[in-house]
Design an enzyme around this catalytic site. Structure first.
Site, PDB file in Angstrom:
ATOM      1  N   LYS A 140       0.405  -1.564   0.079  1.00 40.62           N
ATOM      2  CA  LYS A 140       0.208   0.022   0.214  1.00 40.62           C
ATOM      3  C   LYS A 140       0.502   0.810  -0.145  1.00 40.62           C
ATOM      4  CE  LYS A 140      -3.519   2.507   2.660  1.00 40.62           C
ATOM      5  NZ  LYS A 140      -4.604   2.014   3.537  1.00 40.62           N
ATOM      6  N   HIS A 281      -8.207 -29.341 -33.389  1.00 40.80           N
ATOM      7  CA  HIS A 281      -9.033 -28.737 -32.703  1.00 40.80           C
ATOM      8  C   HIS A 281      -9.795 -29.348 -31.463  1.00 40.80           C
ATOM      9  CE1 HIS A 281      -9.267 -26.849 -36.693  1.00 40.80           C
ATOM     10  NE2 HIS A 281      -8.163 -26.520 -36.107  1.00 40.80           N
TER      11      HIS A 281
END
Length: 529
Positions: A140, A281
Site C-alpha cells: 500500500k 481442434h
C-alpha cells in the site's frame, strides 16, 4: 513522494531461504540495516551478516509458537508511514518508529502442505498471518517502500539498487506492489478453497481463482487476441508440468488441444496396453490401443488421416524410435508422452518445428478436480467429469447381449465419447476408433458424419468396405428417437452403448431389437460442451 527513494532499512522474513544469503550480502554491501525474524535471522547471522532481530525493535519476544512476532506498531508503522507527511513523521519520532524501506517476505508454505495432503491441523498451522499483513501494508505504501515476495525478483531488486545507487524507482515499486497483492490474493484463494473442500461446502458464497504465469503467448485463438498461460500450482502431469525437448513455443491452441489429447489417452492404463490419441481442434480424430505403440498410432491415424494432418499426438507410454519415425511422416504440431527414448528424440530432432513434450507420468482421470468457464458477468464452476463406467455397471436392455469382445469395444468407445464434443457418436472396432462424429446440433447428424468419414477412409485405404461394418458405437447421451440408432445400424454397427433415460427408450430398444443390435445402458451421460 519522489520517484527515487533510498533503501536504508530492510526487513527480511522468509520461509523459502533460497537466495537469502546472497540478497542479504548485496543489501549489506549497500549499507542497508537488516532486520529479520527466527530462521531467517539465523541463516543471515550464520553467514556472517549483522542482523537485528525484530524482537529487539518491538521490545516483545516472538511468542505463541511464532504466531506473534511482527504484528506490532513499530513494524507496521515503519512500513506504512508516509515519509512526506509531517504528522506521520512526527508520530514516528514520538514513538521511536524507524522507517522500513524494503520488505522481503515469502509466506508459510500453505500450497506445499496442501499438495502433500497435510491433515487439517497442519494446514491451519501453515496459514500465514503476519506475512500477508506486512505485505499488504508495505505494498500500500509503495510510494516509499519496495515489497518483494518472490525469490525470482531478488536479482531484479539487486540490479535496481545497483543502477540507482541504493535507491528504487517509483515504477519499480509499483510493479512489485502489484505482484505482492497478486501473491496475497492467490494465497488467500488457496486457503479459502481448501477450507471450502475441508468443510464440505460445494458452492461457497465466494469462490476465488488464482494462477501463476507460466508463459505469455504470441496470441490467443486468433492473432487479434492477446493471451497468456497460467498454472494453478498443482502437480497434475500434463501441459502445466511438461518438459519441452524441442520445437517452437506452444501456442494457445496448442496448449488447449494438447491438454485434450493427454486427458483422453490417460483413460487407457499403460500397464494394460499402449494407446494413442490424435486430436484436432480439441476433438479426437483417432484413438486406438495396440500390441505396440506403433500399431496403436497407425490404427489411430487410420481413423481419419485427413484430420490427423497438423494434429496433436498423445501417447500413454514412452515414445519409442519406431513410433517416432511413423509420426514424422506427416506434419504434426505436438507430441506428448510420459517419456521418450534418446533414439526417438534424435529422430524428432530433424523436425525443428515439431514440439516434443514429456511429463514423467499420466494424469489420474478419476481425481476430484474442478473446471471453470467464463460467461458474461460470471463463471460456471463444476466438478471435472470423472465419471467411470465399468463392465458391472452396464445394463443389457435388448434381446441380444454383447459378446465379450463387443463389450471391450463398447467400453473403449464409451471412454472416447467422454472426450468428444457433444453431440458425440463414436464407432469402434478392435479397440480402435473407425469413425467419430463431434459437436453437431443433431445426434443423427453426428452418426451420419462419423459414418461418412469411415466411408472416405475406406476408399482412401483401398478397403472393400468401411470399418464401421461390425463395429461398436457409443453415444454420449441418450438417443431421443430411433433415427440416430438406425443410422448407426445402417453404417454397420452391431452393438450400442448409451446412457438411456429418454422418454422414448422403449421405442429405441424396440428399434434395436428389430435391427438385431445388442445394446447396453450406462445410466450416465458425458455431455462435453
Amino acid at each position: 513522494m519522489t520517484d527515487l527513494y533510498p533503501v536504508r532499512r530492510a526487513l527480511l522474513s522468509v520461509s523459502d531461504k533460497t537466495g537469502l544469503i546472497e540478497l542479504g550480502r548485496a543489501l549489506a554491501g549497500k549499507g542497508v540495516e537488516l532486520l529479520s525474524t527466527g530462521g531467517s535471522a539465523k541463516t543471515l547471522r550464520d553467514a556472517g551478516l549483522d542482523v537485528k532481530d525484530v524482537s529487539e525493535v518491538t521490545g516483545f519476544p516472538e511468542m505463541m509458537d511464532g504466531r506473534v512476532k511482527t504484528l506490532h506498531p513499530k513494524v507496521h508503522g515503519g512500513l506504512l508511514a508516509l515519509r512526506d507527511n509531517a504528522e506521520h513523521v512526527k508520530a514516528m519520532d514520538e514513538h521511536g518508529i524507524g522507517g522500513i524501506d524494503l520488505l522481503v517476505v515469502n509466506l508459510y508454505p500453505f500450497e506445499a502442505a496442501l499438495a502433500r495432503g497435510a491433515d487439517y491441523d497442519e494446514m491451519i498451522e501453515n496459514i500465514d498471518i503476519g506475512g500477508p499483513a506486512m505485505i499488504r501494508a508495505s505494498a500500500k505504501n509503495h510510494g516509499f517502500v519496495a515489497t518483494v515476495v518472490d525469490v525470482e525478483d531478488y536479482d531484479a531488486l539487486i540490479a535496481e539498487l545497483e543502477t540507482n545507487d541504493g535507491q528504487t524507482t517509483y515504477a519499480f515499486r509499483q510493479k512489485l506492489a502489484q505482484i505482492a497483492y497478486a501473491r496475497t490474493g492467490a494465497y488467500d484463494a488457496a486457503v479459502s478453497n481448501w477450507m471450502a473442500d475441508a468443510i464440505g461446502e460445494a458452492a461457497p458464497r465466494r469462490r476465488v481463482v488464482a494462477g501463476q504465469i507460466k508463459q505469455t503467448l504470441r496470441y490467443g485463438e486468433n492473432p487479434h487476441q492477446s493471451a497468456a498461460f497460467y498454472t494453478d500450482g498443482s502437480d497434475r502431469p500434463g501441459v502445466a508440468t511438461f518438459t519441452q525437448h524441442q520445437g517452437k513455443e506452444l501456442s494457445y491452441n496448442n496448449i488447449n488441444d494438447t491438454d485434450a489429447a493427454f486427458e483422453l489417452v490417460a483413460e487407457f492404463d499403460p500397464a494394460e496396453s499402449p494407446a494413442v490419441a490424435v486430436i484436432k481442434h480439441a476433438n479426437p480424430c483417432g484413438v486406438a490401443k495396440g500390441a505396440t505403440l506403433l500399431e496403436a498410432y497407425q490404427n489411430a491415424f487410420d481413423c481419419d488421416r485427413t484430420s490427423a494432418f497438423g494434429g496433436i499426438v498423445a501417447l500413454n507410454q514412452a515414445l519409442d524410435a519406431e513410433t517416432a519415425k511413423a509420426i514424422t511422416e506427416i506434419f504434426t504440431e505436438v507430441v506428448i508422452a510420459p517419456g521418450a527414448s534418446d533414439e526417438a528424440k534424435a529422430i524428432f530432432a530433424a523436425k525443428k518445428n515439431l514440439r516434443l513434450l514429456t511429463t514423467e507420468g499420466l494424469p489420474h482421470v478419476l481425481a476430484k478436480l474442478n473446471t471453470i468457464r467464463q460467461v458474461a458477468g460470471g463463471y460456471l464452476f463444476q466438478d471435472k467429469d470423472a465419471g467411470f463406467v465399468g463392465m458391472d455397471d452396464l445394463k443389457v436392455v435388448t434381446e441380444k447381449a454383447p459378446t465379450p469382445e463387443q463389450m471391450k469395444d463398447l467400453l473403449f468407445a464409451w471412454k472416447v465419447a467422454k472426450h468428444v464434443k457433444s453431440n458425440a457418436i463414436v464407432y469402434v472396432k478392435n479397440q480402435a476408433t473407425v469413425g467419430v462424429g463431434a459437436g453437431q446440433m443433431s445426434r443423427l447428424d453426428s452418426a451420419l458424419i462419423a459414418a461418412k468419414k469411415a466411408e472416405r477412409m475406406a476408399e482412401a485405404m483401398g478397403l472393400p468396405q468401411p470399418l464401421t461394418i461390425g463395429s461398436a458405437v457409443a453415444s454420449d447421451a441418450f438417443f431421443p428417437f430411433p433415427d440416430g440408432l438406425l443410422e448407426a445400424a445402417a453404417a454397420g454397427a452391431t452393438c450400442v452403448i448409451q446412457p438411456g433415460g429418454s422418454m422414448r427408450d422403449n421405442d429405441v430398444i424396440d428399434a434395436a431389437n428389430e435391427a438385431g443390435l445388442a445394446m447396453v445402458f450406462t445410466g450416465m451421460r458425458h455431455f462435453r460442451h
